[in-house]
Design a protein around this motif. Structure first.
Motif, PDB file in Angstrom:
ATOM      1  N   MET A   1      -4.244  -3.198 -18.264  1.00 31.41           N
ATOM      2  CA  MET A   1      -4.660  -3.317 -16.882  1.00 31.41           C
ATOM      3  C   MET A   1      -3.892  -2.282 -16.060  1.00 31.41           C
ATOM      4  N   THR A   2      -4.565  -1.725 -15.084  1.00 27.63           N
ATOM      5  CA  THR A   2      -3.962  -0.738 -14.193  1.00 27.63           C
ATOM      6  C   THR A   2      -3.797  -1.337 -12.803  1.00 27.63           C
ATOM      7  N   LYS A   3      -2.632  -1.106 -12.228  1.00 30.83           N
ATOM      8  CA  LYS A   3      -2.359  -1.556 -10.858  1.00 30.83           C
ATOM      9  C   LYS A   3      -2.363  -0.331  -9.956  1.00 30.83           C
ATOM     10  N   VAL A   4      -3.232  -0.355  -8.961  1.00 28.76           N
ATOM     11  CA  VAL A   4      -3.319   0.727  -7.978  1.00 28.76           C
ATOM     12  C   VAL A   4      -2.855   0.152  -6.644  1.00 28.76           C
ATOM     13  N   THR A   5      -1.832   0.758  -6.069  1.00 30.99           N
ATOM     14  CA  THR A   5      -1.323   0.325  -4.772  1.00 30.99           C
ATOM     15  C   THR A   5      -1.575   1.440  -3.775  1.00 30.99           C
ATOM     16  N   MET A   6      -2.228   1.095  -2.682  1.00 28.44           N
ATOM     17  CA  MET A   6      -2.514   2.068  -1.628  1.00 28.44           C
ATOM     18  C   MET A   6      -1.889   1.596  -0.326  1.00 28.44           C
ATOM     19  N   TYR A   7      -1.402   2.546   0.425  1.00 24.26           N
ATOM     20  CA  TYR A   7      -0.833   2.268   1.742  1.00 24.26           C
ATOM     21  C   TYR A   7      -1.753   2.895   2.774  1.00 24.26           C
ATOM     22  N   LEU A   8      -2.261   2.067   3.682  1.00 29.13           N
ATOM     23  CA  LEU A   8      -3.241   2.516   4.652  1.00 29.13           C
ATOM     24  C   LEU A   8      -2.674   2.530   6.058  1.00 29.13           C
ATOM     25  N   GLY A   9      -3.274   3.326   6.892  1.00 26.57           N
ATOM     26  CA  GLY A   9      -3.019   3.280   8.313  1.00 26.57           C
ATOM     27  C   GLY A   9      -4.205   2.592   8.970  1.00 26.57           C
ATOM     28  N   GLU A  10      -4.080   2.232  10.202  1.00 28.35           N
ATOM     29  CA  GLU A  10      -5.211   1.780  11.008  1.00 28.35           C
ATOM     30  C   GLU A  10      -5.798   0.424  10.637  1.00 28.35           C
ATOM     31  N   LEU A  11      -5.034  -0.489  10.074  1.00 28.68           N
ATOM     32  CA  LEU A  11      -5.537  -1.846   9.883  1.00 28.68           C
ATOM     33  C   LEU A  11      -5.273  -2.597  11.182  1.00 28.68           C
ATOM     34  N   THR A  12      -6.299  -2.702  12.001  1.00 29.88           N
ATOM     35  CA  THR A  12      -6.116  -3.216  13.353  1.00 29.88           C
ATOM     36  C   THR A  12      -6.577  -4.653  13.558  1.00 29.88           C
ATOM     37  N   GLU A  31      -9.033  -7.556  -9.386  1.00 34.06           N
ATOM     38  CA  GLU A  31      -8.352  -8.282  -8.298  1.00 34.06           C
ATOM     39  C   GLU A  31      -8.069  -7.336  -7.138  1.00 34.06           C
ATOM     40  N   VAL A  32      -8.194  -7.856  -5.923  1.00 34.29           N
ATOM     41  CA  VAL A  32      -7.861  -7.085  -4.719  1.00 34.29           C
ATOM     42  C   VAL A  32      -7.037  -7.974  -3.801  1.00 34.29           C
ATOM     43  N   LYS A  33      -5.933  -7.430  -3.326  1.00 32.38           N
ATOM     44  CA  LYS A  33      -5.114  -8.148  -2.340  1.00 32.38           C
ATOM     45  C   LYS A  33      -4.808  -7.157  -1.214  1.00 32.38           C
ATOM     46  N   VAL A  34      -5.150  -7.526   0.014  1.00 34.26           N
ATOM     47  CA  VAL A  34      -4.874  -6.689   1.177  1.00 34.26           C
ATOM     48  C   VAL A  34      -3.827  -7.397   2.024  1.00 34.26           C
ATOM     49  N   LEU A  35      -2.720  -6.720   2.244  1.00 33.68           N
ATOM     50  CA  LEU A  35      -1.648  -7.271   3.069  1.00 33.68           C
ATOM     51  C   LEU A  35      -1.770  -6.641   4.457  1.00 33.68           C
ATOM     52  N   PHE A  36      -2.379  -7.386   5.342  1.00 33.97           N
ATOM     53  CA  PHE A  36      -2.725  -6.884   6.673  1.00 33.97           C
ATOM     54  C   PHE A  36      -1.517  -6.348   7.438  1.00 33.97           C
ATOM     55  N   ASN A  37      -0.416  -7.081   7.426  1.00 34.35           N
ATOM     56  CA  ASN A  37       0.755  -6.701   8.227  1.00 34.35           C
ATOM     57  C   ASN A  37       1.386  -5.383   7.808  1.00 34.35           C
ATOM     58  N   THR A  38       1.313  -5.083   6.502  1.00 30.94           N
ATOM     59  CA  THR A  38       1.959  -3.873   5.997  1.00 30.94           C
ATOM     60  C   THR A  38       0.983  -2.739   5.715  1.00 30.94           C
ATOM     61  N   GLY A  39      -0.307  -3.021   5.728  1.00 26.20           N
ATOM     62  CA  GLY A  39      -1.297  -1.997   5.411  1.00 26.20           C
ATOM     63  C   GLY A  39      -1.340  -1.662   3.934  1.00 26.20           C
ATOM     64  N   LYS A  40      -0.861  -2.569   3.122  1.00 31.32           N
ATOM     65  CA  LYS A  40      -0.783  -2.355   1.677  1.00 31.32           C
ATOM     66  C   LYS A  40      -1.978  -3.010   0.993  1.00 31.32           C
ATOM     67  N   VAL A  41      -2.600  -2.277   0.064  1.00 34.76           N
ATOM     68  CA  VAL A  41      -3.720  -2.791  -0.714  1.00 34.76           C
ATOM     69  C   VAL A  41      -3.325  -2.717  -2.185  1.00 34.76           C
ATOM     70  N   ILE A  42      -3.369  -3.861  -2.868  1.00 32.06           N
ATOM     71  CA  ILE A  42      -3.033  -3.922  -4.284  1.00 32.06           C
ATOM     72  C   ILE A  42      -4.314  -4.226  -5.050  1.00 32.06           C
ATOM     73  N   ILE A  43      -4.628  -3.351  -5.996  1.00 32.19           N
ATOM     74  CA  ILE A  43      -5.876  -3.463  -6.752  1.00 32.19           C
ATOM     75  C   ILE A  43      -5.531  -3.477  -8.234  1.00 32.19           C
ATOM     76  N   ARG A  44      -6.113  -4.392  -8.965  1.00 30.33           N
ATOM     77  CA  ARG A  44      -5.934  -4.411 -10.419  1.00 30.33           C
ATOM     78  C   ARG A  44      -7.287  -4.102 -11.065  1.00 30.33           C
ATOM     79  N   VAL A  45      -7.248  -3.160 -12.012  1.00 32.21           N
ATOM     80  CA  VAL A  45      -8.456  -2.669 -12.663  1.00 32.21           C
ATOM     81  C   VAL A  45      -8.321  -2.894 -14.165  1.00 32.21           C
ATOM     82  N   ASN A  46      -9.346  -3.473 -14.781  1.00 30.02           N
ATOM     83  CA  ASN A  46      -9.386  -3.587 -16.233  1.00 30.02           C
ATOM     84  C   ASN A  46      -9.989  -2.321 -16.796  1.00 30.02           C
TER      85      ASN A  46
END
Length: 76
Positions: A1-12, A31-46
């Motif tokens: 499994m691959t974990k992709v973590t992205m940091y976004l701007g502009e989550l308003t 799996e997708v988890k979006v952490l609104f307060n930090t702008g962090k998106v954690i994605i797991r890909v098979n």
């Protein structure tokens, strides 16, 4: 499994979270988890698809700016 973590701007607003999760789930991610307060998106890909570049493009197409991307292979 691959974990992709992205940091976004502009989550308003909380609807940003739903919009991003829905679009990424349509790509067939495990799996997708979006952490609104930090702008962090954690994605797991098979497997190898979709790639981090494809996922980043999906988020960019929604109108969000991806500041940083990390890709990590996780132990099975």
């Amino acid at each position: 499994m691959t974990k992709v973590t992205m940091y976004l701007g502009e989550l308003t607003c909380p609807s940003c979270l739903t919009k991003i999760q829905t679009a990424l789930k349509k790509q067939g991610v495990a799996e997708v988890k979006v952490l609104f307060n930090t702008g962090k998106v954690i994605i797991r890909v098979n497997g190898e698809r979709p790639t981090a570049a494809v996922l980043e493009q999906v988020i960019t197409d929604l109108g969000y700016k991806v500041m940083k991307v990390r890709v990590k292979e996780e132990a099975k």
